[in-house]
Write a protein that holds these residues in place. Structure first.
Motif, PDB file in Angstrom:
ATOM      1  N   ASP A  26      21.416  37.141   7.686  1.00 34.33           N
ATOM      2  CA  ASP A  26      21.238  37.922   9.134  1.00 34.33           C
ATOM      3  C   ASP A  26      20.178  37.463   9.431  1.00 34.33           C
ATOM      4  O   ASP A  26      19.564  37.852  10.707  1.00 34.33           O
ATOM      5  CB  ASP A  26      21.580  38.455   8.999  1.00 34.33           C
ATOM      6  N   GLU A  27      18.863  38.167   8.490  1.00 34.65           N
ATOM      7  CA  GLU A  27      17.364  38.227   8.321  1.00 34.65           C
ATOM      8  C   GLU A  27      16.720  36.352   8.868  1.00 34.65           C
ATOM      9  O   GLU A  27      16.080  36.406   9.558  1.00 34.65           O
ATOM     10  CB  GLU A  27      16.296  38.664   7.706  1.00 34.65           C
ATOM     11  N   ALA A  28      17.578  35.227   7.919  1.00 31.05           N
ATOM     12  CA  ALA A  28      16.823  34.089   8.417  1.00 31.05           C
ATOM     13  C   ALA A  28      17.352  33.324   9.858  1.00 31.05           C
ATOM     14  O   ALA A  28      16.942  33.028   9.792  1.00 31.05           O
ATOM     15  CB  ALA A  28      17.824  33.855   6.867  1.00 31.05           C
ATOM     16  N   TRP A  29      18.758  34.663  10.151  1.00 33.64           N
ATOM     17  CA  TRP A  29      18.907  33.739  11.421  1.00 33.64           C
ATOM     18  C   TRP A  29      18.308  34.156  12.377  1.00 33.64           C
ATOM     19  O   TRP A  29      17.443  33.972  13.665  1.00 33.64           O
ATOM     20  CB  TRP A  29      20.231  33.827  11.208  1.00 33.64           C
ATOM     21  N   HIS A 119      26.062  29.844   0.319  1.00 33.21           N
ATOM     22  CA  HIS A 119      27.266  30.041   0.169  1.00 33.21           C
ATOM     23  C   HIS A 119      26.898  31.542   1.201  1.00 33.21           C
ATOM     24  O   HIS A 119      28.171  31.793   1.669  1.00 33.21           O
ATOM     25  CB  HIS A 119      27.217  30.963  -1.332  1.00 33.21           C
ATOM     26  N   ALA A 120      26.373  32.346   1.159  1.00 30.51           N
ATOM     27  CA  ALA A 120      26.316  34.093   1.509  1.00 30.51           C
ATOM     28  C   ALA A 120      25.678  33.333   3.512  1.00 30.51           C
ATOM     29  O   ALA A 120      26.553  34.596   3.864  1.00 30.51           O
ATOM     30  CB  ALA A 120      24.838  34.942   1.156  1.00 30.51           C
ATOM     31  N   TRP A 121      25.306  32.372   3.029  1.00 33.69           N
ATOM     32  CA  TRP A 121      25.247  32.147   4.770  1.00 33.69           C
ATOM     33  C   TRP A 121      26.614  31.939   5.479  1.00 33.69           C
ATOM     34  O   TRP A 121      26.694  32.185   6.887  1.00 33.69           O
ATOM     35  CB  TRP A 121      24.301  31.468   5.178  1.00 33.69           C
ATOM     36  N   SER A 122      27.554  30.830   4.877  1.00 32.83           N
ATOM     37  CA  SER A 122      28.688  30.887   5.637  1.00 32.83           C
ATOM     38  C   SER A 122      29.454  32.251   5.408  1.00 32.83           C
ATOM     39  O   SER A 122      29.955  32.339   5.873  1.00 32.83           O
ATOM     40  CB  SER A 122      29.729  29.856   4.330  1.00 32.83           C
ATOM     41  N   ALA A 123      29.278  32.784   4.220  1.00 31.40           N
ATOM     42  CA  ALA A 123      29.407  33.957   4.727  1.00 31.40           C
ATOM     43  C   ALA A 123      29.966  35.471   5.636  1.00 31.40           C
ATOM     44  O   ALA A 123      30.383  35.825   6.072  1.00 31.40           O
ATOM     45  CB  ALA A 123      29.937  34.904   2.741  1.00 31.40           C
TER      46      ALA A 123
END
Length: 138
Positions: A26-29, A119-123
């Motif tokens: 979320d921080e990356a987004w 994997h975390a991005w998608s999750a």
């Protein structure tokens, strides 16, 4: 004769991460929304199997430094300067930490990576694509 200092990969990884301000998906987004460059370093086969992030620039790991070094003759147009925030994404967040540390060694001090990788991005329910379809929530 001097003794050779050997480190395990876990030590190398810990050293690399000590210099990073790693981001959650979320921080990356949010960082992308503020102008950060998201760079996916996964190989083509892995991207084909797992999916893509539509906002990411794909730069395979073996040419990453040449493509993002603002002083390189082989840089991408997005490599606008040393103040560029680069967020590196791999599959699970290991290789990306090493890659982000290498970018910091070039002077890209704001380089970092995504904790947990694709994997975390998608999750986290962030946008991905697979076979031309945009998916939300992986």
């Amino acid at each position: 004769m001097s003794a050779v200092r050997r480190r395990t990969i876990d030590e190398v990884l810990a050293h690399a991460r000590a210099g990073l301000q790693r981001l959650s998906p979320d921080e990356a987004w949010d960082a992308i929304g503020r102008g950060a460059l998201l760079v996916d370093i996964r190989p083509a086969g892995q991207r084909a199997a797992e999916g893509d992030v539509p906002q990411a620039v794909v730069i395979e790991r073996n040419v990453l430094e040449w493509r993002l070094d603002p002083a390189s003759d082989h840089r991408l147009p997005q490599a606008t300067g040393y103040d560029l925030q680069v967020v590196v994404l791999c599959s699970e967040g290991y290789t990306s930490s090493l890659a982000a540390a290498a970018l910091q060694d070039l002077g890209l001090d704001r380089a970092t990576d995504v904790v947990g990788g694709f994997h975390a991005w998608s999750a986290a329910g962030l946008p991905t694509t697979q076979q031309g379809r945009v998916l939300v929530g992986g």
